[in-house]
Design a protein around this motif. Structure first.
Motif, mmCIF file in Angstrom:
data_model
loop_
_atom_site.group_PDB
_atom_site.id
_atom_site.type_symbol
_atom_site.label_atom_id
_atom_site.label_comp_id
_atom_site.label_asym_id
_atom_site.label_seq_id
_atom_site.Cartn_x
_atom_site.Cartn_y
_atom_site.Cartn_z
ATOM 1 N N LEU A 1 0.824 -1.214 0.000
ATOM 2 C CA LEU A 1 0.000 0.000 0.000
ATOM 3 C C LEU A 1 0.851 1.255 0.000
ATOM 4 C CD1 LEU A 1 -2.843 -1.063 2.449
ATOM 5 C CD2 LEU A 1 -2.973 -0.845 -0.037
ATOM 6 N N CYS B 1 -5.963 -10.185 5.626
ATOM 7 C CA CYS B 1 -5.811 -9.647 4.266
ATOM 8 C C CYS B 1 -5.442 -10.740 3.266
ATOM 9 C CB CYS B 1 -4.755 -8.543 4.249
ATOM 10 S SG CYS B 1 -4.631 -7.691 2.649
ATOM 11 N N GLU C 1 -9.105 -8.802 -0.179
ATOM 12 C CA GLU C 1 -8.976 -7.655 0.722
ATOM 13 C C GLU C 1 -7.892 -6.706 0.232
ATOM 14 O OE1 GLU C 1 -9.508 -5.012 3.839
ATOM 15 O OE2 GLU C 1 -10.810 -6.606 3.060
ATOM 16 N N ARG D 1 -9.418 -4.485 -2.249
ATOM 17 C CA ARG D 1 -10.255 -3.471 -1.607
ATOM 18 C C ARG D 1 -9.414 -2.333 -1.038
ATOM 19 N NH1 ARG D 1 -13.060 -8.310 -0.087
ATOM 20 N NH2 ARG D 1 -15.126 -8.365 -1.089
ATOM 21 N N ARG D 2 -8.292 -2.667 -0.446
ATOM 22 C CA ARG D 2 -7.451 -1.629 0.157
ATOM 23 C C ARG D 2 -6.763 -0.776 -0.901
ATOM 24 N NH1 ARG D 2 -4.822 -4.530 5.595
ATOM 25 N NH2 ARG D 2 -6.764 -5.591 6.227
#
Length: 291
Positions: free
Chosen positions: A8, A40, A44, A47-48
Protein backbone atom coordinates in the motif's frame (compact mmCIF):
# COMPACT_ATOMS: atom_id res chain seq x y z
CA UNK A 1 4.95 -12.56 0.24
CA UNK A 2 5.29 -8.83 0.73
CA UNK A 3 3.59 -7.16 3.70
CA UNK A 4 0.35 -5.40 2.79
CA UNK A 5 1.64 -2.23 4.48
CA UNK A 6 4.60 -2.23 2.08
CA UNK A 7 2.39 -2.80 -0.97
CA UNK A 8 0.00 0.00 0.00
CA UNK A 9 2.89 2.38 0.68
CA UNK A 10 4.19 1.73 -2.84
CA UNK A 11 0.72 2.28 -4.32
CA UNK A 12 0.36 5.59 -2.45
CA UNK A 13 3.80 6.64 -3.67
CA UNK A 14 2.77 5.86 -7.25
CA UNK A 15 -0.43 7.89 -6.84
CA UNK A 16 1.52 10.81 -5.38
CA UNK A 17 3.76 10.69 -8.46
CA UNK A 18 0.76 11.09 -10.75
CA UNK A 19 0.29 7.48 -11.80
CA UNK A 20 -3.37 6.65 -12.43
CA UNK A 21 -3.05 2.89 -12.92
CA UNK A 22 -1.27 0.25 -10.85
CA UNK A 23 -0.51 -3.36 -11.74
CA UNK A 24 -0.23 -5.93 -8.96
CA UNK A 25 2.29 -8.58 -10.01
CA UNK A 26 3.04 -11.95 -8.51
CA UNK A 27 3.43 -15.60 -9.28
CA UNK A 28 -0.08 -16.91 -8.56
CA UNK A 29 -0.96 -13.39 -7.46
CA UNK A 30 -4.42 -14.37 -6.22
CA UNK A 31 -2.86 -16.76 -3.68
CA UNK A 32 -1.70 -13.68 -1.77
CA UNK A 33 -1.96 -13.66 2.00
CA UNK A 34 -0.43 -10.70 3.87
CA UNK A 35 2.29 -11.81 6.31
CA UNK A 36 1.61 -8.75 8.49
CA UNK A 37 -2.20 -9.01 8.57
CA UNK A 38 -3.93 -12.40 8.62
CA UNK A 39 -7.22 -10.73 7.62
CA UNK A 40 -5.81 -9.65 4.27
CA UNK A 41 -6.21 -12.12 1.42
CA UNK A 42 -6.09 -11.11 -2.24
CA UNK A 43 -9.69 -9.87 -2.28
CA UNK A 44 -8.98 -7.66 0.72
CA UNK A 45 -5.79 -6.39 -0.92
CA UNK A 46 -7.85 -5.29 -3.93
CA UNK A 47 -10.26 -3.47 -1.61
CA UNK A 48 -7.45 -1.63 0.16
CA UNK A 49 -5.75 -0.61 -3.09
CA UNK A 50 -9.13 0.50 -4.48
CA UNK A 51 -9.43 2.89 -1.52
CA UNK A 52 -6.14 4.71 -2.27
CA UNK A 53 -6.91 8.27 -3.50
CA UNK A 54 -5.54 9.13 -6.92
CA UNK A 55 -5.52 5.59 -8.26
CA UNK A 56 -8.11 5.18 -11.02
CA UNK A 57 -7.51 1.68 -12.34
CA UNK A 58 -6.13 -1.57 -10.88
CA UNK A 59 -4.83 -4.53 -12.88
CA UNK A 60 -3.15 -7.73 -11.71
CA UNK A 61 -1.30 -10.76 -13.08
CA UNK A 62 -1.09 -13.66 -13.12
CA UNK A 63 -3.78 -15.48 -11.18
CA UNK A 64 -4.33 -19.23 -11.12
CA UNK A 65 -7.79 -20.72 -11.78
CA UNK A 66 -7.58 -22.81 -8.59
CA UNK A 67 -7.32 -19.69 -6.43
CA UNK A 68 -10.18 -17.67 -7.95
CA UNK A 69 -12.44 -17.51 -4.90
CA UNK A 70 -15.94 -16.13 -4.51
CA UNK A 71 -14.41 -13.33 -2.42
CA UNK A 72 -12.11 -12.42 -5.31
CA UNK A 73 -15.01 -12.48 -7.80
CA UNK A 74 -17.12 -10.30 -5.50
CA UNK A 75 -14.24 -7.83 -5.19
CA UNK A 76 -13.80 -7.66 -8.97
CA UNK A 77 -17.54 -7.13 -9.45
CA UNK A 78 -18.00 -4.49 -6.77
CA UNK A 79 -14.80 -2.41 -6.74
CA UNK A 80 -15.04 0.41 -9.29
CA UNK A 81 -11.30 0.73 -9.96
CA UNK A 82 -10.57 -2.94 -10.66
CA UNK A 83 -10.23 -3.42 -14.43
CA UNK A 84 -12.82 -5.60 -16.18
CA UNK A 85 -10.08 -7.83 -17.50
CA UNK A 86 -8.81 -11.14 -16.17
CA UNK A 87 -5.86 -13.10 -17.50
CA UNK A 88 -6.69 -16.69 -16.60
CA UNK A 89 -4.10 -19.20 -17.87
CA UNK A 90 -5.54 -22.54 -19.00
CA UNK A 91 -2.62 -23.93 -21.13
CA UNK A 92 -4.68 -26.66 -22.87
CA UNK A 93 -8.25 -27.68 -23.58
CA UNK A 94 -7.48 -31.38 -23.18
CA UNK A 95 -7.93 -33.04 -19.79
CA UNK A 96 -5.28 -35.60 -20.67
CA UNK A 97 -2.70 -32.90 -21.39
CA UNK A 98 -3.75 -30.84 -18.35
CA UNK A 99 -3.12 -33.94 -16.25
CA UNK A 100 0.30 -34.43 -17.83
CA UNK A 101 1.07 -30.77 -17.09
CA UNK A 102 -0.09 -31.26 -13.49
CA UNK A 103 -2.28 -28.21 -13.81
CA UNK A 104 -4.73 -29.48 -11.13
CA UNK A 105 -7.81 -28.25 -12.96
CA UNK A 106 -9.87 -29.89 -15.67
CA UNK A 107 -11.44 -28.45 -18.79
CA UNK A 108 -14.82 -28.70 -17.05
CA UNK A 109 -13.52 -26.89 -13.95
CA UNK A 110 -12.21 -24.09 -16.11
CA UNK A 111 -15.41 -23.68 -18.12
CA UNK A 112 -17.52 -23.63 -14.96
CA UNK A 113 -15.27 -20.92 -13.54
CA UNK A 114 -15.50 -18.86 -16.73
CA UNK A 115 -19.29 -19.12 -16.67
CA UNK A 116 -19.36 -17.90 -13.07
CA UNK A 117 -16.99 -15.02 -13.78
CA UNK A 118 -18.81 -13.64 -16.83
CA UNK A 119 -22.14 -13.95 -15.00
CA UNK A 120 -21.00 -12.09 -11.90
CA UNK A 121 -18.52 -9.52 -13.27
CA UNK A 122 -20.23 -7.14 -15.72
CA UNK A 123 -18.29 -6.48 -18.93
CA UNK A 124 -15.47 -8.90 -18.09
CA UNK A 125 -12.93 -9.60 -20.84
CA UNK A 126 -10.82 -12.76 -20.58
CA UNK A 127 -7.35 -13.60 -21.85
CA UNK A 128 -5.30 -16.76 -21.41
CA UNK A 129 -2.11 -18.72 -22.14
CA UNK A 130 -2.10 -21.77 -24.42
CA UNK A 131 0.67 -24.24 -25.26
CA UNK A 132 0.64 -26.47 -28.34
CA UNK A 133 2.85 -29.49 -28.93
CA UNK A 134 3.21 -30.53 -25.29
CA UNK A 135 4.74 -34.05 -25.05
CA UNK A 136 2.18 -36.62 -26.08
CA UNK A 137 -0.30 -34.10 -27.53
CA UNK A 138 -2.37 -35.81 -30.21
CA UNK A 139 -4.56 -34.31 -32.92
CA UNK A 140 -7.56 -34.98 -30.66
CA UNK A 141 -5.91 -33.11 -27.77
CA UNK A 142 -5.22 -30.16 -30.04
CA UNK A 143 -8.80 -30.17 -31.32
CA UNK A 144 -9.95 -30.00 -27.68
CA UNK A 145 -7.88 -26.85 -27.27
CA UNK A 146 -9.43 -25.33 -30.39
CA UNK A 147 -12.92 -26.14 -29.15
CA UNK A 148 -12.14 -24.47 -25.80
CA UNK A 149 -11.01 -21.41 -27.73
CA UNK A 150 -14.32 -21.27 -29.59
CA UNK A 151 -16.37 -21.90 -26.44
CA UNK A 152 -14.80 -19.20 -24.26
CA UNK A 153 -14.03 -16.67 -27.04
CA UNK A 154 -11.11 -15.00 -25.29
CA UNK A 155 -10.40 -11.34 -26.01
CA UNK A 156 -6.71 -12.21 -26.38
CA UNK A 157 -4.42 -15.23 -26.14
CA UNK A 158 -0.71 -15.70 -25.52
CA UNK A 159 0.18 -18.87 -27.41
CA UNK A 160 3.43 -20.84 -27.41
CA UNK A 161 5.00 -23.91 -28.96
CA UNK A 162 6.27 -26.31 -26.34
CA UNK A 163 10.04 -26.43 -25.97
CA UNK A 164 11.95 -28.52 -23.47
CA UNK A 165 13.44 -26.60 -20.54
CA UNK A 166 16.24 -27.99 -18.37
CA UNK A 167 15.35 -29.28 -14.89
CA UNK A 168 11.59 -29.29 -15.48
CA UNK A 169 9.42 -32.31 -14.81
CA UNK A 170 8.40 -32.52 -18.48
CA UNK A 171 12.02 -32.49 -19.62
CA UNK A 172 12.98 -35.21 -17.15
CA UNK A 173 10.08 -37.58 -17.71
CA UNK A 174 8.58 -36.91 -21.14
CA UNK A 175 9.97 -37.18 -24.64
CA UNK A 176 9.51 -34.07 -26.78
CA UNK A 177 7.73 -36.22 -29.34
CA UNK A 178 5.61 -33.76 -31.33
CA UNK A 179 7.57 -32.91 -34.50
CA UNK A 180 8.50 -29.27 -34.94
CA UNK A 181 6.59 -28.88 -38.24
CA UNK A 182 3.46 -30.21 -36.50
CA UNK A 183 3.91 -27.76 -33.62
CA UNK A 184 4.17 -24.96 -36.17
CA UNK A 185 1.04 -26.13 -38.00
CA UNK A 186 -0.92 -26.23 -34.76
CA UNK A 187 0.13 -22.83 -33.49
CA UNK A 188 -0.57 -21.22 -36.88
CA UNK A 189 -4.07 -22.71 -36.87
CA UNK A 190 -4.71 -21.71 -33.26
CA UNK A 191 -3.57 -18.12 -33.87
CA UNK A 192 -5.70 -17.88 -37.03
CA UNK A 193 -8.77 -19.04 -35.10
CA UNK A 194 -8.05 -16.55 -32.32
CA UNK A 195 -7.57 -13.74 -34.84
CA UNK A 196 -11.04 -14.44 -36.22
CA UNK A 197 -12.50 -14.37 -32.69
CA UNK A 198 -10.81 -11.09 -31.80
CA UNK A 199 -11.86 -9.53 -35.10
CA UNK A 200 -15.49 -10.47 -34.43
CA UNK A 201 -15.43 -9.25 -30.82
CA UNK A 202 -13.90 -5.93 -31.82
CA UNK A 203 -16.32 -5.47 -34.71
CA UNK A 204 -19.18 -5.40 -32.19
CA UNK A 205 -17.85 -2.08 -30.86
CA UNK A 206 -17.94 -0.28 -34.24
CA UNK A 207 -19.96 2.91 -33.97
CA UNK A 208 -20.18 2.66 -30.20
CA UNK A 209 -18.21 4.41 -27.48
CA UNK A 210 -15.45 3.02 -25.29
CA UNK A 211 -13.57 4.62 -22.41
CA UNK A 212 -9.78 4.49 -22.34
CA UNK A 213 -7.02 5.71 -20.09
CA UNK A 214 -4.57 7.34 -22.51
CA UNK A 215 -1.06 6.18 -21.71
CA UNK A 216 1.14 7.46 -24.53
CA UNK A 217 1.73 7.67 -28.24
CA UNK A 218 0.55 4.92 -30.55
CA UNK A 219 3.10 2.65 -32.18
CA UNK A 220 2.77 4.63 -35.39
CA UNK A 221 3.61 7.80 -33.49
CA UNK A 222 0.96 10.00 -35.14
CA UNK A 223 -1.81 9.24 -32.63
CA UNK A 224 -2.31 8.62 -28.95
CA UNK A 225 -3.03 5.20 -27.51
CA UNK A 226 -4.80 3.85 -24.47
CA UNK A 227 -6.59 0.79 -23.15
CA UNK A 228 -10.14 0.08 -22.16
CA UNK A 229 -10.89 -1.43 -18.78
CA UNK A 230 -11.10 -4.73 -20.69
CA UNK A 231 -7.50 -4.19 -21.91
CA UNK A 232 -8.29 -3.48 -25.58
CA UNK A 233 -5.86 -1.09 -27.27
CA UNK A 234 -7.52 2.00 -28.79
CA UNK A 235 -5.79 4.60 -30.98
CA UNK A 236 -7.10 8.15 -31.17
CA UNK A 237 -5.86 11.48 -32.57
CA UNK A 238 -5.18 14.09 -29.90
CA UNK A 239 -2.61 16.31 -28.19
CA UNK A 240 0.07 15.00 -25.82
CA UNK A 241 -1.67 16.88 -22.98
CA UNK A 242 -4.30 14.12 -22.97
CA UNK A 243 -1.80 11.50 -21.79
CA UNK A 244 -2.79 10.32 -18.31
CA UNK A 245 -6.47 11.24 -18.78
CA UNK A 246 -9.58 9.22 -19.47
CA UNK A 247 -11.31 9.73 -22.81
CA UNK A 248 -14.57 8.53 -24.29
CA UNK A 249 -13.86 7.42 -27.86
CA UNK A 250 -16.34 6.71 -30.64
CA UNK A 251 -15.03 3.67 -32.51
CA UNK A 252 -14.62 4.27 -36.25
CA UNK A 253 -12.37 1.37 -37.24
CA UNK A 254 -11.74 -2.09 -35.80
CA UNK A 255 -9.17 -4.79 -36.40
CA UNK A 256 -7.94 -7.98 -34.84
CA UNK A 257 -5.55 -6.30 -32.42
CA UNK A 258 -6.89 -2.81 -31.75
CA UNK A 259 -9.59 -0.20 -32.28
CA UNK A 260 -9.38 3.34 -33.64
CA UNK A 261 -11.70 6.26 -33.17
CA UNK A 262 -12.28 9.90 -32.32
CA UNK A 263 -12.53 11.39 -28.84
CA UNK A 264 -15.99 12.66 -27.95
CA UNK A 265 -15.14 13.59 -24.35
CA UNK A 266 -11.89 13.97 -22.43
CA UNK A 267 -11.44 14.10 -18.68
CA UNK A 268 -11.14 17.70 -17.53
CA UNK A 269 -12.36 19.17 -20.82
CA UNK A 270 -16.05 18.25 -20.85
CA UNK A 271 -19.04 18.72 -18.59
CA UNK A 272 -19.73 15.06 -17.88
CA UNK A 273 -17.31 13.10 -15.72
CA UNK A 274 -15.50 10.70 -18.03
CA UNK A 275 -13.46 9.27 -15.14
CA UNK A 276 -16.64 8.37 -13.25
CA UNK A 277 -18.05 6.74 -16.38
CA UNK A 278 -14.83 4.75 -16.78
CA UNK A 279 -15.32 3.04 -13.42
CA UNK A 280 -18.96 2.16 -13.99
CA UNK A 281 -19.58 -1.61 -14.18
CA UNK A 282 -20.10 -2.65 -17.80
CA UNK A 283 -18.42 0.46 -19.20
CA UNK A 284 -15.53 -1.39 -20.81
CA UNK A 285 -15.26 -2.23 -24.48
CA UNK A 286 -18.37 -0.43 -25.58
CA UNK A 287 -20.82 -2.07 -23.19
CA UNK A 288 -21.68 0.98 -21.15
CA UNK A 289 -23.60 4.20 -21.87
CA UNK A 290 -22.35 7.76 -21.63
CA UNK A 291 -23.75 10.25 -19.12
Amino acid sequence: MRPVAEVLAEVRQAAAGGHREVHLLGQIVNHYRAPDDDRCDFAELLRRVDAVPGIARIRFASPHPRHVTDRMIDAMASLPKVARHLHLPVQSGSNRILGAMRRRHTREDYLMLVEKLVRRVPGLCLSTDLIVGFPGETDADFEATLSLLETVRFHSVFSFKYSSRPNTLAAKRMADDVPEPEKTRRIVELQARQKDIQTALHARTLGGEVVILIDGESRRGDELSGRTSGNTVVNVPGPASWIGRFAAVRVTRTGANSLSGVAVAVEGENQHDVAAWATRPGASDGQGDAD
